[in-house]
Design a protein around this motif. Structure first.
Motif, PDB file in Angstrom:
ATOM      1  N   VAL A 117      14.419 -20.281  -6.759  1.00  0.00           N
ATOM      2  CA  VAL A 117      14.393 -21.711  -7.069  1.00  0.00           C
ATOM      3  C   VAL A 117      15.790 -22.272  -7.305  1.00  0.00           C
ATOM      4  O   VAL A 117      15.982 -23.481  -7.422  1.00  0.00           O
ATOM      5  N   CYS A 118      16.770 -21.374  -7.410  1.00  0.00           N
ATOM      6  CA  CYS A 118      18.102 -21.817  -7.829  1.00  0.00           C
ATOM      7  C   CYS A 118      18.766 -22.681  -6.756  1.00  0.00           C
ATOM      8  O   CYS A 118      18.936 -22.245  -5.625  1.00  0.00           O
ATOM      9  N   PRO A 119      19.149 -23.921  -7.071  1.00  0.00           N
ATOM     10  CA  PRO A 119      19.765 -24.794  -6.055  1.00  0.00           C
ATOM     11  C   PRO A 119      21.136 -24.298  -5.608  1.00  0.00           C
ATOM     12  O   PRO A 119      21.632 -24.752  -4.576  1.00  0.00           O
ATOM     13  N   GLU A 164      29.115 -20.644 -10.486  1.00  0.00           N
ATOM     14  CA  GLU A 164      28.234 -21.416  -9.612  1.00  0.00           C
ATOM     15  C   GLU A 164      27.063 -22.040 -10.361  1.00  0.00           C
ATOM     16  O   GLU A 164      26.463 -22.996  -9.889  1.00  0.00           O
ATOM     17  N   CYS A 165      26.702 -21.482 -11.527  1.00  0.00           N
ATOM     18  CA  CYS A 165      25.503 -21.958 -12.218  1.00  0.00           C
ATOM     19  C   CYS A 165      25.760 -23.355 -12.776  1.00  0.00           C
ATOM     20  O   CYS A 165      26.646 -23.558 -13.595  1.00  0.00           O
ATOM     21  N   ILE A 166      24.970 -24.323 -12.325  1.00  0.00           N
ATOM     22  CA  ILE A 166      25.176 -25.688 -12.810  1.00  0.00           C
ATOM     23  C   ILE A 166      24.324 -25.984 -14.040  1.00  0.00           C
ATOM     24  O   ILE A 166      24.284 -27.116 -14.507  1.00  0.00           O
ATOM     25  N   GLY A 167      23.624 -24.997 -14.532  1.00  0.00           N
ATOM     26  CA  GLY A 167      22.860 -25.177 -15.770  1.00  0.00           C
ATOM     27  C   GLY A 167      21.675 -26.108 -15.617  1.00  0.00           C
ATOM     28  O   GLY A 167      21.325 -26.819 -16.551  1.00  0.00           O
ATOM     29  N   CYS A 168      21.037 -26.082 -14.442  1.00  0.00           N
ATOM     30  CA  CYS A 168      19.934 -27.007 -14.225  1.00  0.00           C
ATOM     31  C   CYS A 168      18.670 -26.535 -14.907  1.00  0.00           C
ATOM     32  O   CYS A 168      17.740 -27.308 -15.092  1.00  0.00           O
ATOM     33  N   GLY A 169      18.590 -25.252 -15.233  1.00  0.00           N
ATOM     34  CA  GLY A 169      17.451 -24.741 -15.995  1.00  0.00           C
ATOM     35  C   GLY A 169      16.187 -24.545 -15.180  1.00  0.00           C
ATOM     36  O   GLY A 169      15.123 -24.239 -15.733  1.00  0.00           O
ATOM     37  N   LEU A 170      16.273 -24.702 -13.844  1.00  0.00           N
ATOM     38  CA  LEU A 170      15.063 -24.537 -13.037  1.00  0.00           C
ATOM     39  C   LEU A 170      14.586 -23.092 -13.049  1.00  0.00           C
ATOM     40  O   LEU A 170      13.387 -22.826 -12.956  1.00  0.00           O
ATOM     41  N   CYS A 171      15.546 -22.154 -13.207  1.00  0.00           N
ATOM     42  CA  CYS A 171      15.152 -20.754 -13.274  1.00  0.00           C
ATOM     43  C   CYS A 171      14.324 -20.487 -14.537  1.00  0.00           C
ATOM     44  O   CYS A 171      13.504 -19.572 -14.562  1.00  0.00           O
ATOM     45  N   ILE A 172      14.536 -21.298 -15.580  1.00  0.00           N
ATOM     46  CA  ILE A 172      13.732 -21.143 -16.800  1.00  0.00           C
ATOM     47  C   ILE A 172      12.274 -21.436 -16.482  1.00  0.00           C
ATOM     48  O   ILE A 172      11.371 -20.653 -16.817  1.00  0.00           O
TER      49      ILE A 172
HETATM   50  S1  SF4 Z   1      20.336 -22.803 -14.268  1.00  0.00           S
HETATM   51 FE1  SF4 Z   1      19.343 -21.225 -13.070  1.00  0.00          FE
HETATM   52  S2  SF4 Z   1      18.522 -22.304 -11.304  1.00  0.00           S
HETATM   53 FE2  SF4 Z   1      20.028 -23.643 -12.227  1.00  0.00          FE
HETATM   54  S3  SF4 Z   1      21.942 -23.197 -11.195  1.00  0.00           S
HETATM   55 FE3  SF4 Z   1      21.888 -21.874 -12.980  1.00  0.00          FE
HETATM   56  S4  SF4 Z   1      21.000 -19.983 -12.253  1.00  0.00           S
HETATM   57 FE4  SF4 Z   1      20.534 -21.515 -10.734  1.00  0.00          FE
END
Ligand code: SF4
Ligand code: SF4
Lengths: 291, 491
Positions: B285-287, B299-307
């Motif tokens: 799911v990670c963008p 690279e992690c933008i902290g979108c939290g979709l992986c949560i």
């Molecule tokens: S928060 Fe999770 S889904 Fe979002 S960019 Fe980081 S690793 Fe990927």
């Protein structure tokens, strides 16, 4: 020449065949987007060269299919600017000076144009902003040899001062009292002492001043007037103010009586067009001394 | 494996973990990311933020704000030709552009504060790049289907069906991009009239150019470049590390709970193993296409979709949620040792940010509320510096400019102070050598006067004396002061 071209095990990409201190470089292709842009610039440059002046010949150059000329573009722009100014310039050339200073738009245009003309033609002698300089009159003060109304300024500009090519030029001449032997050295000193008292200053030698009074009345008062107020009709300077074109020290006044210096200004009528003369008049009049 | 188990892994069979990628060569071409659809709490928040921000962006230029006749009634407008900026009740002249500086500094500090508290919350939720990319991905999913369908479509031979989907996707993208570029220009134009002008070909060349430019950049950045903007182009990920500390909340894989990871068969024991079943749902799911289990990454933008993705899995396998969660480094260390977590929001760093922010916002609020509507600027003539008059008095010339920022014509009195005996003459006014002059200025404009100040030589104590100009608004009594030198000959 590359010698040892080898295949990289992981990527399957060939190396360049060079080795620098054990470092080999993969011969990866250029990024495609980069290549496309590169090709696009080549195509662009070919089209450009066909359309615009590009390749030099022995006796000239290829002018391009569009027949484009930067010189023409500039001439067009200058022409357009002239045309845009023309309505103002025509109105300024035709209207009389008082009417001109009452039309805010025309007046603003005239001041700006007048400043440009002034800086080009007048500033070398009269200084920026009419500041004047040694032996050249200040135009920003309230002293005028030939008058400070708009009509006077305009006429002075038009015909010049002691500019003999112009028959109507403003002309005044003071006899060289020393050189011609009219006064002797002592008499010159006496008159100079007296002239200083005209502007309320203490004469260095009061007795000489008393002696000079008679000489002044006899020789000088005709032009400079009894009270030293001068006469603009003849262009004779006032001697009763605090401003001295050629210096206000006793020695300097004596030098001026003995062998007077006379400034010359060209006649600008004929050299400058009527609109510019009008603009110059308004500008000089606005410097602070206009009457 | 039983069917539903196969199901858990099926979607993500091809996902490579960082471990596997380590064996890959140093140079790797760009790998297209196919983020999978996900549902959950974080995703709902992201939708809400996205809708809110886009609504503000697209609709704000249409808000009206009455300022009286002859003045634009657009609530938010940067009027470049007339050199004015309007923001509801605030009106700014070019001379006051420092407000913009303060706003930018406030924005930066706000970003620092949010980052030190909540990690990359800006990147994950509010950054335009994230918001528009999210919107574009949603369109993509609607037209081309979810992750697997999109991958299949990209691999498939070109058919009319494929072409139709691709063309319609890009068409919708371009429409959104055009709306975005168009809305940008609306902040610089009167929106209702401009839209008509624009579509009837009446707008200026510059307008068409900028709409085109922003359409192109939106389309390219949100449609094509996407995560590469965050990873390669944006400077922010690179220095945010300096703003994070061990108490900042970041998206974290709780490895003390998850490891050792491994495939899990339904019904087998959970003893002696971690909760992570290595399903890679979090990766799919990670963008940005990374594996959060490798720890905090650029690279992690902290979108939290992986949560959201992992919570879903945890529910399915019957383990507690939040294997991936927003948590701080310090808490993770505590948790690994079995100690209770504790949240530290008030820290020297956050206190410092809050204090500076409060000071700046306070200063700006005071500045804006007491913003003067009248200003006076003075320029002394360069040449001549001074003029000696026939009676020996000294005269200086000044350019006096009155900035009337009200919407009514202003009438003022100008007086002098600081030099005994100083009088003035205003060019174009009849009265000479007065001690007080009356000047006017048109509404919302600058009036310029040439003022000649004369001082008797006897009153001049040095070749440079300070002279005060006092301008008083006749109707309000408001006063502004200006100070300039008065020059004269060396005494
Ligand atoms: S928060 Fe999770 S889904 Fe979002 S960019 Fe980081 S690793 Fe990927
Ligand atoms: S962290 Fe969660 S989503 Fe990611 S592989 Fe492990 S169980 Fe699956």
């Amino acid at each position: 020449m590359p010698t040892k071209v080898e295949k990289d095990a992981l990527t399957g990409t060939e190396t360049t065949g060079h080795e620098w201190d054990g470092i080999k470089e993969l011969n990866n292709p250029l990024p495609r987007w980069w290549l496309y842009i590169f090709y696009a610039t080549i195509i662009f440059s070919v089209i450009w060269m066909l359309l615009y002046p590009s390749v030099p010949w022995l006796n000239g150059y290829f002018g391009g299919l569009l027949g484009y000329q930067q010189r023409e573009v500039i001439e067009d722009q200058i022409g357009n600017a002239r045309q845009a100014q023309a309505q103002f310039l025509d109105a300024i050339a035709e209207s009389d000076l008082t009417a001109l200073s009452e039309d805010p738009d025309l007046f603003q245009f005239a001041l700006t144009g007048g400043e440009a003309a002034y800086n080009n033609n007048c500033a070398p002698c009269h200084g920026l902003g009419g500041a004047g300089q040694a032996n050249y009159p200040v135009l920003a003060d309230d002293v005028w040899l030939w008058g400070g109304s708009m009509e006077d300024i305009h006429h002075t500009l038009d015909v010049g001062v002691r500019w003999e090519e112009n028959q109507d030029t403003r002309f005044s001449l003071m006899p060289a009292y020393g050189t011609l032997g009219i006064f002797d050295r002592d008499q010159i000193r006496d008159v100079a002492n007296y002239v200083l008292t005209l502007s309320g200053q203490a004469a260095p030698d009061p007795e000489a001043a008393e002696r000079g009074a008679a000489l002044y009345a006899e020789q000088c008062a005709l032009c400079h007037m009894d009270d030293g107020s001068g006469d603009r009709l003849q262009g004779s300077p006032a001697l009763n103010d605090q401003l001295w074109l050629y210096g206000g020290e006793l020695e300097e006044i004596m030098a001026q009586i003995s062998a007077p210096r006379h400034g010359v200004m060209p006649a600008w009528g004929g050299r400058l067009d009527p609109a510019t003369l009008n603009m110059l008049t308004l500008y000089v009049h606005s410097l602070g001394g206009g009457e | 494996m039983p069917d539903d188990q196969t199901q858990l892994y099926a979607d993500t069979a091809d996902v490579q973990s960082r471990e596997e990628q380590k064996k890959a060569p140093l140079f790797a071409g760009h790998v297209k990311v196919y983020p999978k659809k996900v549902a959950g709490v974080v995703r709902r928040y992201k939708w809400a933020v996205l809708i809110g921000l886009l609504a503000i962006y697209y609709l704000a230029p249409w808000l009206r704000w009455d300022r009286g006749a002859g003045v634009p009634d657009q609530a938010i407008l940067i009027d470049l030709p007339n050199r004015r900026a309007y923001f509801f009740f605030i009106e700014i002249w070019p001379q006051e552009v420092y407000y913009l500086t303060v706003i930018l500094i406030v924005a930066a500090l706000g970003l620092f504060l949010a980052t030190s508290l909540f990690g990359r919350i800006w990147c994950g939720f509010t950054c335009p790049q994230t918001v528009w990319t999210d919107l574009f991905m949603w369109v993509e999913r609607l037209i081309e289907g979810d992750r697997n369908a999109r991958m299949r479509l990209d691999k498939a031979r070109m058919t009319t069906g494929k072409a139709a989907r691709k063309v319609s996707k890009h068409a919708v993208w371009l429409i959104i991009a055009f709306a975005t570029g168009g809305a940008w220009v609306l902040y610089f134009q009167n929106a209702p009239t401009f839209v008509v002008d624009f579509f009837t070909g009446q707008a200026g060349v510059g307008s068409y150019f900028f709409v085109g430019l922003f359409t192109a950049t939106t389309y390219l950045l949100a449609g094509w470049a996407r995560e590469q903007v965050c990873t390669y182009m944006c400077p922010w990920p690179r220095f945010q590390a300096a703003l994070l500390d061990e108490d900042s909340l970041v998206v974290t894989y709780q490895s003390w709970r998850g490891e050792p990871r491994g495939k899990h068969k339904r019904g087998t024991s959970w003893d002696d193993r971690g909760d992570c079943i290595d399903c890679k749902a979090c990766v799919s799911v990670c963008p940005t296409g990374i594996d959060i289990r490798d720890g905090i990454q650029l690279e992690c933008i902290g979108c939290g979709l992986c949560i959201d993705a992992c919570n879903d899995i945890m529910d399915k396998v019957g383990r507690p949620r939040e294997l991936i969660t927003f948590d701080s480094e310090r808490n993770q260390a505590l948790a690994a040792e079995g100690k209770p977590k504790r949240m530290r929001i008030v820290r020297p760093r956050t206190i410092a940010y809050v204090v500076v922010l409060a000071l700046l916002i306070g200063a700006m609020a005071i500045g804006l509320s007491s913003r003067s509507t009248l200003e006076l600027t003075l320029a002394h003539d360069r040449s001549p510096l001074f003029v000696t008059l026939s009676d020996g008095d000294i005269r200086n010339g000044y350019e006096v400019r009155i900035l009337n920022k009200t919407h009514e014509e202003g009438v003022y009195t100008l007086a002098l102070d600081g030099i005994e005996g100083a009088t003035m003459s205003i060019a174009g006014q009849a009265a000479d050598d007065v001690v007080e002059a009356t000047l006017t200025a048109q509404p919302d404009s600058i009036a310029s006067y040439r003022v000649f100040v004369t001082v008797p030589a006897a009153d001049l104590t040095s070749d440079r004396v300070l002279l005060n100009f006092i301008l008083t608004d006749v109707s309000t009594g408001a006063t502004v002061l200006g100070e300039e030198a008065f020059r004269g000959p060396e005494p």
